[in-house]
Design an enzyme around this catalytic site. Sequence first.
Site, PDB file in Angstrom:
ATOM      1  N   CYS A   2       0.834  -1.196   0.000  1.00 22.15           N
ATOM      2  CA  CYS A   2       0.000   0.000   0.000  1.00 22.15           C
ATOM      3  C   CYS A   2       0.875   1.256   0.000  1.00 22.15           C
ATOM      4  O   CYS A   2       1.841   1.333   0.752  1.00 22.15           O
ATOM      5  CB  CYS A   2      -0.944   0.102   1.186  1.00 22.15           C
ATOM      6  SG  CYS A   2      -2.001  -1.327   1.390  1.00 22.15           S
ATOM      7  N   ARG A  28       3.980  -0.182  -4.712  1.00 26.33           N
ATOM      8  CA  ARG A  28       3.724  -0.698  -3.356  1.00 26.33           C
ATOM      9  C   ARG A  28       2.398  -1.460  -3.263  1.00 26.33           C
ATOM     10  O   ARG A  28       2.148  -2.137  -2.278  1.00 26.33           O
ATOM     11  CB  ARG A  28       3.696   0.468  -2.365  1.00 26.33           C
ATOM     12  CG  ARG A  28       4.982   1.232  -2.292  1.00 26.33           C
ATOM     13  CD  ARG A  28       4.862   2.375  -1.309  1.00 26.33           C
ATOM     14  NE  ARG A  28       4.662   1.882   0.021  1.00 26.33           N
ATOM     15  CZ  ARG A  28       5.629   1.554   0.862  1.00 26.33           C
ATOM     16  NH1 ARG A  28       6.876   1.683   0.479  1.00 26.33           N
ATOM     17  NH2 ARG A  28       5.366   1.109   2.058  1.00 26.33           N
ATOM     18  N   TRP A  74      -2.832  -2.823  -1.605  1.00 26.32           N
ATOM     19  CA  TRP A  74      -2.472  -4.241  -1.754  1.00 26.32           C
ATOM     20  C   TRP A  74      -3.255  -4.940  -0.665  1.00 26.32           C
ATOM     21  O   TRP A  74      -2.959  -4.786   0.520  1.00 26.32           O
ATOM     22  CB  TRP A  74      -0.968  -4.423  -1.563  1.00 26.32           C
ATOM     23  CG  TRP A  74      -0.492  -5.807  -1.848  1.00 26.32           C
ATOM     24  CD1 TRP A  74      -0.131  -6.307  -3.072  1.00 26.32           C
ATOM     25  CD2 TRP A  74      -0.289  -6.872  -0.909  1.00 26.32           C
ATOM     26  NE1 TRP A  74       0.267  -7.621  -2.938  1.00 26.32           N
ATOM     27  CE2 TRP A  74       0.182  -8.005  -1.633  1.00 26.32           C
ATOM     28  CE3 TRP A  74      -0.473  -7.010   0.464  1.00 26.32           C
ATOM     29  CZ2 TRP A  74       0.487  -9.218  -1.028  1.00 26.32           C
ATOM     30  CZ3 TRP A  74      -0.163  -8.236   1.072  1.00 26.32           C
ATOM     31  CH2 TRP A  74       0.304  -9.319   0.321  1.00 26.32           C
ATOM     32  N   ASN A 100      -1.777   2.030   5.854  1.00 26.61           N
ATOM     33  CA  ASN A 100      -0.875   0.989   5.361  1.00 26.61           C
ATOM     34  C   ASN A 100      -0.469   0.166   6.572  1.00 26.61           C
ATOM     35  O   ASN A 100      -0.035   0.726   7.571  1.00 26.61           O
ATOM     36  CB  ASN A 100       0.349   1.662   4.711  1.00 26.61           C
ATOM     37  CG  ASN A 100       1.454   0.677   4.382  1.00 26.61           C
ATOM     38  OD1 ASN A 100       1.208  -0.508   4.180  1.00 26.61           O
ATOM     39  ND2 ASN A 100       2.671   1.173   4.333  1.00 26.61           N
ATOM     40  N   GLY A 101      -0.616  -1.163   6.488  1.00 21.67           N
ATOM     41  CA  GLY A 101      -0.239  -2.016   7.624  1.00 21.67           C
ATOM     42  C   GLY A 101      -1.430  -2.826   8.090  1.00 21.67           C
ATOM     43  O   GLY A 101      -2.394  -3.019   7.338  1.00 21.67           O
ATOM     44  N   GLU A 467      17.204 -18.101  -6.221  1.00 22.72           N
ATOM     45  CA  GLU A 467      16.845 -16.724  -6.587  1.00 22.72           C
ATOM     46  C   GLU A 467      16.324 -16.675  -8.027  1.00 22.72           C
ATOM     47  O   GLU A 467      15.362 -15.976  -8.327  1.00 22.72           O
ATOM     48  CB  GLU A 467      18.056 -15.794  -6.390  1.00 22.72           C
ATOM     49  CG  GLU A 467      17.987 -14.438  -7.062  1.00 22.72           C
ATOM     50  CD  GLU A 467      16.725 -13.631  -6.748  1.00 22.72           C
ATOM     51  OE1 GLU A 467      15.958 -13.990  -5.843  1.00 22.72           O
ATOM     52  OE2 GLU A 467      16.500 -12.640  -7.477  1.00 22.72           O
ATOM     53  N   LYS A 471      12.735 -15.158  -9.516  1.00 20.73           N
ATOM     54  CA  LYS A 471      12.605 -14.165 -10.600  1.00 20.73           C
ATOM     55  C   LYS A 471      11.664 -14.678 -11.675  1.00 20.73           C
ATOM     56  O   LYS A 471      10.789 -13.961 -12.155  1.00 20.73           O
ATOM     57  CB  LYS A 471      13.966 -13.921 -11.230  1.00 20.73           C
ATOM     58  CG  LYS A 471      14.836 -12.764 -11.012  1.00 20.73           C
ATOM     59  CD  LYS A 471      14.465 -11.488 -10.381  1.00 20.73           C
ATOM     60  CE  LYS A 471      13.725 -11.517  -9.105  1.00 20.73           C
ATOM     61  NZ  LYS A 471      14.362 -11.048  -7.918  1.00 20.73           N
ATOM     62  N   GLU A 474       7.899 -14.896 -10.387  1.00 19.41           N
ATOM     63  CA  GLU A 474       7.134 -13.685 -10.064  1.00 19.41           C
ATOM     64  C   GLU A 474       6.749 -12.852 -11.264  1.00 19.41           C
ATOM     65  O   GLU A 474       5.721 -12.206 -11.240  1.00 19.41           O
ATOM     66  CB  GLU A 474       7.816 -12.845  -8.980  1.00 19.41           C
ATOM     67  CG  GLU A 474       9.104 -12.210  -9.357  1.00 19.41           C
ATOM     68  CD  GLU A 474       9.747 -11.473  -8.175  1.00 19.41           C
ATOM     69  OE1 GLU A 474       9.048 -11.027  -7.263  1.00 19.41           O
ATOM     70  OE2 GLU A 474      10.978 -11.343  -8.206  1.00 19.41           O
ATOM     71  N   HIS A 490      17.388 -37.252  -5.714  1.00 23.18           N
ATOM     72  CA  HIS A 490      16.674 -37.682  -4.511  1.00 23.18           C
ATOM     73  C   HIS A 490      15.174 -37.409  -4.609  1.00 23.18           C
ATOM     74  O   HIS A 490      14.472 -37.448  -3.601  1.00 23.18           O
ATOM     75  CB  HIS A 490      17.265 -36.987  -3.281  1.00 23.18           C
ATOM     76  CG  HIS A 490      18.713 -37.315  -3.061  1.00 23.18           C
ATOM     77  ND1 HIS A 490      19.144 -38.548  -2.671  1.00 23.18           N
ATOM     78  CD2 HIS A 490      19.825 -36.557  -3.252  1.00 23.18           C
ATOM     79  CE1 HIS A 490      20.472 -38.552  -2.595  1.00 23.18           C
ATOM     80  NE2 HIS A 490      20.904 -37.348  -2.951  1.00 23.18           N
ATOM     81  N   LYS A 584       5.914  -4.309  -3.836  1.00 19.64           N
ATOM     82  CA  LYS A 584       7.356  -4.107  -3.722  1.00 19.64           C
ATOM     83  C   LYS A 584       7.837  -4.215  -2.281  1.00 19.64           C
ATOM     84  O   LYS A 584       8.842  -4.829  -1.995  1.00 19.64           O
ATOM     85  CB  LYS A 584       7.706  -2.735  -4.307  1.00 19.64           C
ATOM     86  CG  LYS A 584       9.185  -2.386  -4.236  1.00 19.64           C
ATOM     87  CD  LYS A 584       9.986  -3.194  -5.230  1.00 19.64           C
ATOM     88  CE  LYS A 584      11.452  -2.912  -5.208  1.00 19.64           C
ATOM     89  NZ  LYS A 584      12.205  -4.059  -5.786  1.00 19.64           N
TER      90      LYS A 584
HETATM   91  C1  F6R Z   1      11.661 -10.592  -5.285  1.00 21.05           C
HETATM   92  C2  F6R Z   1      11.656  -9.555  -4.277  1.00 21.05           C
HETATM   93  C3  F6R Z   1      11.227  -9.902  -2.899  1.00 21.05           C
HETATM   94  C4  F6R Z   1      12.036  -9.078  -1.880  1.00 21.05           C
HETATM   95  C5  F6R Z   1      11.500  -9.314  -0.454  1.00 21.05           C
HETATM   96  C6  F6R Z   1      12.312  -8.540   0.557  1.00 21.05           C
HETATM   97  O1  F6R Z   1      12.162 -10.099  -6.485  1.00 21.05           O
HETATM   98  O2  F6R Z   1      11.962  -8.430  -4.550  1.00 21.05           O
HETATM   99  O3  F6R Z   1      11.331 -11.270  -2.651  1.00 21.05           O
HETATM  100  O4  F6R Z   1      13.373  -9.456  -1.963  1.00 21.05           O
HETATM  101  O5  F6R Z   1      10.172  -8.928  -0.376  1.00 21.05           O
HETATM  102  O6  F6R Z   1      12.283  -7.175   0.293  1.00 21.05           O
HETATM  103  P1  F6R Z   1      13.372  -6.192   0.869  1.00 21.05           P
HETATM  104  O7  F6R Z   1      14.662  -6.493   0.177  1.00 21.05           O
HETATM  105  O8  F6R Z   1      12.859  -4.830   0.548  1.00 21.05           O
HETATM  106  O9  F6R Z   1      13.460  -6.468   2.334  1.00 21.05           O
END
Ligand code: F6R
Length: 589
Positions: A2, A28, A74, A100-101, A467, A471, A474, A490, A584
Amino acid sequence: MCGIFAYLGPRKNAAEFVIHGLTKLEYRGYDSWGVAYDEGIKLGIYRQIGKISDYDPVKTKFPESTMALGHSRWATHGGVTVANAHPHTNSDSTIAIVHNGIIENFDELKKELVDKGYVFKSQTDSEVIAHLINEYCKTMDFEKAAKEAMKRFEGRYAVLAMKAGERKIIAARRGSPLIVGIGNNEYFVASDIPAFLEYTRKVMYLDDNQLVVLNNGTHFFDITTGKPVEKRVVEINWKTESAEKGNFAHFMIKEIMEQKDTIYRAINQEDSEIEKIAEEIKKAYGTFLIGCGTAGKVCLAAEYIFAKVAKRHVNVVVGSEFPSHQDFLKEKSLVIAVSQSGETADTLEAIEVAKKKKSKVLSIVNVEGSTMDRESDYSLHIKAGPEKAVASTKATTSQIAILTLLAYACDGRLQEGKTLLIDTAGKINDMLNPRYEEHIHALAEKIQHHESMYVIGKAVNYAIALEAAIKLQEVSYIHAEGFAGGELKHGPIALISEGTPCIVLVSNGDTRTDILNNAREVKARGGFIIGVAPQNEEVFDYWIKVPDVGIASPIVNIIPIQLLAYHLAVLRQNNPDMPRNLAKSVTVK
Ligand code: F6R
């Protein structure tokens, strides 16, 4: 999670102005949005489902107003509906709030208000805020009522509130970020700086448990005691263009390409600072690396890097699991929190746990002035500039670079580490050319219709395989999973069938033979092998070349996967900057 933004000043188009600011915060949250503006005796409220960037200023006009607040959502409590979109109001729409929260005690507060006859129009936890302020307004003025109400909310929140005809914005913070911008006789308050970066670089940070009243000035108070608090104005040096897309189609590709520079920026730190932190790591009684999502995978990569470079064991725990490890914490322990935003609730909670145990906290963050930055004993900034795309790219590689530097410093070889990373940065610059991108685009065209894909790696590349899977998941929405190459036999190898894409991350050195053998095992079951490696190998069906940079290989190996994820997203007509269901900055637990 949010975005919230409010404006108070001489501009007469406050509603449109707030909407414009919210578009800069849309990363956000983007399932619905809304704005409230002062019309004198009542407030105008406008709420919509969908993206705020779809707002058409020609079709929807707002009456003149010089005070407004807005929200980009969000969803947490209640589905994506107009009724659940913010702002929320009291029953006669004279008080509006955005939030927000999560208000953790909303059930109890709602019951109390319903018993008093209040009717709720939404399923959100947030609506209690508007009604509770209204309740207190029966016996006190708006400012006092808002202050009293804020004391009662439990959980993490950032709230903005206003009342029709009262020239005042009240902003309160417990846990979720809020920053005040000071313009020329005008005030902004937002969950992140890009909302008002076009208009001012003068900011004031609200700390936890603080509230600000914006009218003809800024008046800060402690929420619990109600006492005034002194704050200072901080000048930030972000460039407006660094928060804009420029000529790129999306923020994600812009930020991937910025990795030509961001590694240099990340390692451009004072030697004495890095050495001081290395000393803290060396003398710590247990070092814990904490992060969530991608940042968590960075921590795992760092575990291997510290083992290899500094012969030192560091513990890795994902933020949300960290409270269960608190019994291992001592006063002499060091917790290293890794975060792009510096606002991730699970990581912040881990920091709180560490502080309660009196352990030292180091944050490695991108957003300067963020909660983690300010609440840690030490802080290192990765200096990647604003990262707007939801999928983390440039922040990831900068975090790995800084942690690599720290590992070298722990082994008394800081300059050697710097030289390696400078060389790596130069090689990334060579790598990120249009032909390289075309080669990856061609691969994306080939595999775009697959339902599943796998990524394997060994040692530090195992962390990068995890990782890489994040990517791909998402932004492309293709089912992707990462494994340690040796683990396939396994169980997971049962998932491989004819043509299944399997990305194999290879770096030269002692892991090469094993991971290539794992690739052969996949190929023998019909897998389509995509090799990310310094040289072509007979087992590869498609080769993506990466430079040979030794222990810095995780930095260069993830970049082609970021590009692949981006091109898959575009080909599959997904918005790579705003993937479905994500936000984000995850400021809820
Ligand atoms: C994936 C991504 C998320 C963040 C996670 C932590 O691409 O960006 O998995 O890595 O939400 O966010 P931060 O780094 O802001 O603590």
